[in-house]
Write an enzyme that holds these catalytic residues in place. Structure first.
Site, PDB file in Angstrom:
ATOM      1  N   GLY A   9       0.851  -1.199   0.000  1.00 57.25           N
ATOM      2  CA  GLY A   9       0.000   0.000   0.000  1.00 57.25           C
ATOM      3  C   GLY A   9       0.877   1.236   0.000  1.00 57.25           C
ATOM      4  O   GLY A   9       2.059   1.165  -0.340  1.00 57.25           O
ATOM      5  N   CYS A  10       0.312   2.358   0.410  1.00 58.31           N
ATOM      6  CA  CYS A  10       1.041   3.640   0.377  1.00 58.31           C
ATOM      7  C   CYS A  10       2.438   3.478   0.977  1.00 58.31           C
ATOM      8  O   CYS A  10       2.580   3.044   2.122  1.00 58.31           O
ATOM      9  CB  CYS A  10       0.257   4.698   1.142  1.00 58.31           C
ATOM     10  SG  CYS A  10       1.162   6.250   1.256  1.00 58.31           S
ATOM     11  N   PHE A  11       3.471   3.820   0.206  1.00 53.36           N
ATOM     12  CA  PHE A  11       4.837   3.518   0.660  1.00 53.36           C
ATOM     13  C   PHE A  11       5.335   4.434   1.769  1.00 53.36           C
ATOM     14  O   PHE A  11       6.357   4.165   2.368  1.00 53.36           O
ATOM     15  CB  PHE A  11       5.824   3.402  -0.510  1.00 53.36           C
ATOM     16  CG  PHE A  11       5.954   4.578  -1.460  1.00 53.36           C
ATOM     17  CD1 PHE A  11       5.554   5.850  -1.130  1.00 53.36           C
ATOM     18  CD2 PHE A  11       6.539   4.363  -2.719  1.00 53.36           C
ATOM     19  CE1 PHE A  11       5.702   6.910  -2.019  1.00 53.36           C
ATOM     20  CE2 PHE A  11       6.689   5.409  -3.623  1.00 53.36           C
ATOM     21  CZ  PHE A  11       6.262   6.690  -3.259  1.00 53.36           C
ATOM     22  N   TRP A  12       4.610   5.534   2.046  1.00 54.02           N
ATOM     23  CA  TRP A  12       5.027   6.407   3.155  1.00 54.02           C
ATOM     24  C   TRP A  12       4.966   5.638   4.482  1.00 54.02           C
ATOM     25  O   TRP A  12       5.922   5.623   5.248  1.00 54.02           O
ATOM     26  CB  TRP A  12       4.128   7.637   3.251  1.00 54.02           C
ATOM     27  CG  TRP A  12       4.227   8.587   2.086  1.00 54.02           C
ATOM     28  CD1 TRP A  12       5.227   8.634   1.154  1.00 54.02           C
ATOM     29  CD2 TRP A  12       3.292   9.610   1.732  1.00 54.02           C
ATOM     30  NE1 TRP A  12       4.967   9.626   0.248  1.00 54.02           N
ATOM     31  CE2 TRP A  12       3.790  10.246   0.574  1.00 54.02           C
ATOM     32  CE3 TRP A  12       2.088  10.062   2.286  1.00 54.02           C
ATOM     33  CZ2 TRP A  12       3.121  11.306  -0.035  1.00 54.02           C
ATOM     34  CZ3 TRP A  12       1.415  11.123   1.676  1.00 54.02           C
ATOM     35  CH2 TRP A  12       1.935  11.732   0.532  1.00 54.02           C
ATOM     36  N   ALA A  14       4.417   2.312   4.852  1.00 51.10           N
ATOM     37  CA  ALA A  14       5.103   1.012   4.789  1.00 51.10           C
ATOM     38  C   ALA A  14       6.589   1.176   5.110  1.00 51.10           C
ATOM     39  O   ALA A  14       7.151   0.409   5.902  1.00 51.10           O
ATOM     40  CB  ALA A  14       4.906   0.398   3.401  1.00 51.10           C
TER      41      ALA A  14
END
Ligand code: SME
Length: 316
Positions: A9-12, A14
């Site tokens: 999902g959103c890599f921020w 993760a």
């Protein structure tokens, strides 16, 4: 050192999660397994490039074996959700494990199988070789460190737990005394997570008259006896299979209770307790005690608490 590419999902969020896990040496966010060369964030955002937001994770396999890293990854995703994690939707938010070393495949397949066995539907997580990876521009690297109040699809507790496990390991060191270890393990959880009640019940000989106990001893004549804890005074003896604690002991599994009033046989040490989690402590595959945590709010605990608290007690 080894590397693996994880789309969660959103890599921020993760990236922020992975970087806190002991054994992860470095992380970098970017775009994996898409079609066009050198995509920008804005292009990927159109959801037409085929890329997945992905974190390149460099890790030390001696400190963090791949299977453990992958279990931690699964803890942070909804593995059955297709192209959607949290509120983020689109093929760029699909989930996947992309490898550069084919030797990783059997290890990953074993973990995928384990997770699949616990799911009610098919896994939506890809397991593929890495086709390509383009590093995202600097604004997106360590995003939640640069923007502590920035958007994140993950709950805050998922960032706290890996640090807590690491802190416990350092705090306990090689102290041999179990009372000392359990006392600090309870105190650390209480201080950092702010739970209403945190403590241990330890398997021990049943009291001869069993005057203050709840339920009956085990076939071996044992019961749970109150150990080191933090919070209001509590019941001192719990029988085999009684309440949430006795159930976790008897069934040798973590029990998550979103609403204690709906758990048959729940033992109410305090009327302020609304939800609860109990995690067994094992020694040589035998349950030697349980970690019990009570919250004064409903539905405090879920699979994230279960996963990380199991890690927490494994250090004891
Ligand atoms: N509620 C627990 C008893 C222990 S207290 O929560 C501290 C149970 O049902 O086993």
């Amino acid at each position: 050192m080894k590397e693996i590419y994880l789309a969660g999902g959103c890599f921020w969020g993760a990236e922020h999660y992975f970087r806190n896990i002991d054994g992860v040496v470095d992380t970098e966010v970017g775009f994996a397994n898409g079609d066009t060369p050198s995509p920008t964030y804005e292009q990927v955002y159109t959801d037409t490039t085929g890329y997945a937001e992905t974190v390149r994770v460099i890790y030390n396999p001696d400190a963090l074996p791949l299977d453990e890293l992958l279990r931690a990854f699964f803890c942070a995703i909804d593995p059955m959700s297709v192209n959607k994690q949290g509120e983020d939707e689109g093929t760029r938010y699909r989930t996947g494990v992309y490898y550069t070393d084919p030797a990783d495949v059997p290890i990953a397949m074993e973990v995928f199988g384990e997770i699949q066995a616990g799911c009610s539907g098919p896994l939506a997580v890809e397991l593929l070789p890495l086709k390509n990876f383009f590093v995202a521009d600097g604004r997106h690297q360590d995003y939640l460190i640069k923007n502590p109040d920035g958007y994140c699809h993950l709950p805050l507790k998922i960032f706290r737990y890996p640090r807590l496990v690491s802190d416990l390991r350092h705090l306990l060191g090689d102290e041999p005394d179990m009372v000392a270890r359990l006392s600090n393990a309870a105190a650390l959880l209480k201080e950092k997570m702010g739970f209403f009640w945190v403590g241990f019940y330890l398997v021990g000989p049943a009291a001869p008259a069993d005057a203050h106990g709840h339920g009956s001893p085990s076939p071996d004549g044992e019961e749970l006896i109150l150990g080191p804890f933090q919070g209001p005074f509590a019941c001192m003896r719990i029988g085999y299979g009684s309440g949430v604690c006795g159930t976790a002991w008897k069934e040798a599994r973590t029990v998550v209770v979103p609403n204690v009033e709906e758990f048959p046989g729940h033992i109410a040490c305090s009327s302020a307790s609304k939800s609860e989690i109990v995690v067994p402590v094992f020694k040589n595959s035998k349950v030697t005690g349980v970690l019990d945590i009570d919250s004064d709010e409903l539905s405090t605990f879920d699979h994230i608490d279960a996963f990380w608290l199991q890690k927490y007690v494994s250090i004891l």
